[in-house]
Design an enzyme around this catalytic site. Structure first.
Site, mmCIF file in Angstrom:
data_model
loop_
_atom_site.group_PDB
_atom_site.id
_atom_site.type_symbol
_atom_site.label_atom_id
_atom_site.label_comp_id
_atom_site.label_asym_id
_atom_site.label_seq_id
_atom_site.Cartn_x
_atom_site.Cartn_y
_atom_site.Cartn_z
ATOM 1 N N LYS A 53 0.831 -1.203 0.000
ATOM 2 C CA LYS A 53 0.000 0.000 0.000
ATOM 3 C C LYS A 53 0.868 1.257 0.000
ATOM 4 O O LYS A 53 0.565 2.224 -0.710
ATOM 5 C CB LYS A 53 -0.933 -0.021 1.222
ATOM 6 C CG LYS A 53 -2.009 -1.100 1.128
ATOM 7 C CD LYS A 53 -2.694 -1.369 2.462
ATOM 8 C CE LYS A 53 -3.648 -2.549 2.340
ATOM 9 N NZ LYS A 53 -4.234 -2.964 3.635
ATOM 10 N N GLN A 97 -4.021 -1.647 9.913
ATOM 11 C CA GLN A 97 -3.907 -2.953 9.258
ATOM 12 C C GLN A 97 -4.546 -4.041 10.122
ATOM 13 O O GLN A 97 -4.267 -4.167 11.299
ATOM 14 C CB GLN A 97 -2.441 -3.282 8.986
ATOM 15 C CG GLN A 97 -2.223 -4.590 8.253
ATOM 16 C CD GLN A 97 -2.857 -4.612 6.875
ATOM 17 O OE1 GLN A 97 -2.792 -3.642 6.131
ATOM 18 N NE2 GLN A 97 -3.476 -5.731 6.521
ATOM 19 N N ASP A 120 -10.708 3.620 4.749
ATOM 20 C CA ASP A 120 -10.866 2.176 4.569
ATOM 21 C C ASP A 120 -12.266 1.711 4.954
ATOM 22 O O ASP A 120 -12.585 0.521 4.881
ATOM 23 C CB ASP A 120 -9.818 1.428 5.407
ATOM 24 C CG ASP A 120 -9.572 0.014 4.906
ATOM 25 O OD1 ASP A 120 -9.802 -0.245 3.708
ATOM 26 O OD2 ASP A 120 -9.143 -0.835 5.704
#
Length: 286
Positions: A53, A97, A120
């Site tokens: 990413k 994450q 996200d």
């Protein structure tokens, strides 16, 4: 019937290409989009994902702010880190994450991410907005699935979509996105009784159950569209690709399907957040 392979690499590149000019325009206004990624612990897979990413950001000119916290980090310490990023005016997006070490309350940490930086789509507030149809940043994998559908002009309205999986960041939000596009949605999961009977009715199958080759070829209705959001050890999806390929009209491969588009949607959401920051700056200055 010739089965069409829904190539996510092509879709991902088209999304990234569409962002180049937008990033440059922001930089001309002295704003560099910035994504902060938080990794807790030393899980090799998570480290790889965060690195991917970060590299994708840097190739597009997006700043990648990487925070790596030790395995013994507490929930309180993680939340303090998130709050610091919430208060940093130069950070446009925050990605924690998944998964975090088991002693951390992951949901509590997710909920601390400011809604305007939740690129996200992991907060419950974000899910509520998505369900009502006015989401700012939907979860990236569901958004990727919809981007593939749009790129290949797959008809959704009036179709029966069966979603296999009920994750709060995949199965549930993609069900809402499809429902908001006027699909008829059936949500299933690994505990659904007579699951193959439900899948056989589907015009669109979304596989998001996290089990390798879980969806079998004889479950698929002739001509169904299959989007495999699974990624298991050995580069294997949740769908038995070869068996399902023969029955489907369109199918995503693994790898090279939903995964690359997921990262591109994260970049897109970060750029959009930076654009919101730029617009706020213009209003304040005026």
């Amino acid at each position: 019937m010739v089965t069409k392979i829904l190539n996510g690499l092509v879709v991902a590149e088209a999304i990234k290409d569409s962002l180049i000019e937008r990033v440059q325009k922001l930089k001309n206004d002295d704003i560099t989009p910035c994504l902060a990624t938080i990794l807790v612990g030393n899980d090799p897979s998570s480290e790889t994902y965060v690195k991917m990413k970060g590299n994708a950001c840097e190739k597009l000119g997006i700043q990648s702010k990487r925070i790596h916290l030790p395995e013994e980090t507490t929930t309180k310490e993680l939340i303090a880190c998130i709050e610091e990023l919430n208060n940093d005016p130069q950070v446009d997006g925050i990605l924690l994450q998944h998964p975090v070490p088991s002693h951390i309350d992951e949901r509590a940490a997710f909920e601390m991410i400011a809604i305007e930086k939740d690129v996200d789509g992991v907060t419950s507030r974000g899910f509520g907005k998505l369900s009502f149809g006015f989401e700012q940043y939907p979860c990236c994998t569901p958004a990727a699935i919809m981007a593939i559908i749009d790129y290949y002009d797959i008809e959704v309205e009036g179709k029966h979509a069966v979603v296999i999986g009920r994750s709060p960041i995949l199965g549930k939000p993609v069900s809402m996105l499809l429902l908001n596009r006027n699909a008829t949605v059936t949500m299933c999961h690994s505990k659904t009784v007579n699951l193959p009977d439900f899948v056989k009715q589907a015009d669109i199958v979304i596989a998001a159950v996290g089990r390798p080759k879980f969806v079998q070829g004889d479950w698929i209705k002739e001509g169904a569209v299959i989007l495999d959001a699974g990624y298991n050890e050995g580069n294997i999806g949740d769908v038995d690709y070869d068996a399902c390929f023969e029955k489907s009209s369109s199918i995503t491969p693994v790898p090279g399907g939903v995964g690359p588009v997921t990262i591109s949607m994260l970049l897109k959401h970060t750029v959009e957040s930076a654009e919101h920051r730029a617009n706020k700056s213009i209003k304040i200055n005026n």
